[in-house]
Design a protein around this motif. Structure first.
Motif, PDB file in Angstrom:
ATOM      1  N   GLN A  17       0.822  -1.209   0.000  1.00 43.26           N
ATOM      2  CA  GLN A  17       0.000   0.000   0.000  1.00 43.26           C
ATOM      3  C   GLN A  17       0.860   1.264   0.000  1.00 43.26           C
ATOM      4  N   VAL A  18       1.996   1.233   0.676  1.00 42.00           N
ATOM      5  CA  VAL A  18       2.890   2.391   0.740  1.00 42.00           C
ATOM      6  C   VAL A  18       3.604   2.615  -0.592  1.00 42.00           C
ATOM      7  N   LEU A  19       4.045   1.530  -1.241  1.00 37.96           N
ATOM      8  CA  LEU A  19       4.962   1.656  -2.382  1.00 37.96           C
ATOM      9  C   LEU A  19       4.359   1.351  -3.744  1.00 37.96           C
ATOM     10  N   LYS A  20       3.107   0.939  -3.817  1.00 34.93           N
ATOM     11  CA  LYS A  20       2.575   0.426  -5.083  1.00 34.93           C
ATOM     12  C   LYS A  20       2.619   1.440  -6.224  1.00 34.93           C
ATOM     13  N   ASP A  21       2.552   2.727  -5.929  1.00 36.32           N
ATOM     14  CA  ASP A  21       2.568   3.747  -6.983  1.00 36.32           C
ATOM     15  C   ASP A  21       3.835   4.597  -6.960  1.00 36.32           C
TER      16      ASP A  21
END
Length: 211
Positions: A17-21
């Motif tokens: 959730q922190v790094l997906k984008d």
């Protein structure tokens, strides 16, 4: 102790959730990956140390035949849930379940940040083995000297050691493994980043693929 599987098994969902984008937020990462993607001929691409598959999915969206491998079952479970159309497997960069000369390209995109410098030659030799002649590798890493402990991140307690490497030293290790340099990209630390500069080596396994 550096407990990679235990730490990332616990943190996998929140890590994603922190790094997906993140690649959409950092022009360095996006630029390096786009440059790398344009160098690839037709053939399978291994995202080796893929985490939860965000880069695997990005490259698949660029039309590449890409799959992911990661050491941590929890990360692979999240990757399969998030990107069910793609292939993900549990595996180690120290001994990949791949044939010699199998891959057209490979990524070790920050997947060696928990690897001591003395182990890099072993991993680079394995990456060289699985790439076909003419195949391309990108290795992204944190620039610096030594390591620091990572005890808390992504809302979880962790037991990790984060290693930084000298750009010229890593280039030398890649060359000794047999790779030829294509490009070296670096950027300074961004405001608020805990670590120093970032870097990416893009290298090629010499030779021409035999049909």
């Amino acid at each position: 102790m550096n407990d990679i599987q235990g730490s990332y098994n616990a943190a996998a969902t929140d890590y994603h959730q922190v790094l997906k984008d993140y690649h959409r937020q950092d022009p360095f990462e996006l630029g390096a990956l786009e440059y790398f993607a344009r160098l690839i001929d037709d053939g399978p691409v291994g995202d080796l140390g893929c985490g939860t598959g965000r880069i695997t999915a990005y490259l698949a969206g660029q039309g590449l035949d890409v799959f992911g491998v990661d050491l941590t079952p929890g990360m692979i479970e999240v990757a399969r849930q998030e990107y069910p159309e793609l292939r993900f497997e549990v595996g180690s960069l120290y001994g990949l379940d791949l044939k010699d000369d199998e891959l057209a390209a490979a990524l070790a995109w920050y997947s060696l940040v928990h690897t001591p410098r003395e182990d890099l030659p072993l991993v680079f030799a394995e990456l060289y083995r699985v790439l076909r002649p003419g195949g391309v590798l990108i290795h992204g890493f944190k620039v610096g000297d030594g390591s620091r402990p990572l005890k808390q991140a992504y809302g979880h307690d962790l037991d990790l050691e984060v290693y930084m490497y000298d750009v010229a030293d890593v280039a030398g290790l890649l060359a000794r493994a047999g790779f030829a340099e294509v490009a070296t990209l670096t950027r300074a630390a961004l405001p608020g980043e805990k670590d120093a500069a970032q870097a990416a080596h893009i290298v090629r396994k010499p030779g021409t693929r035999l049909v």
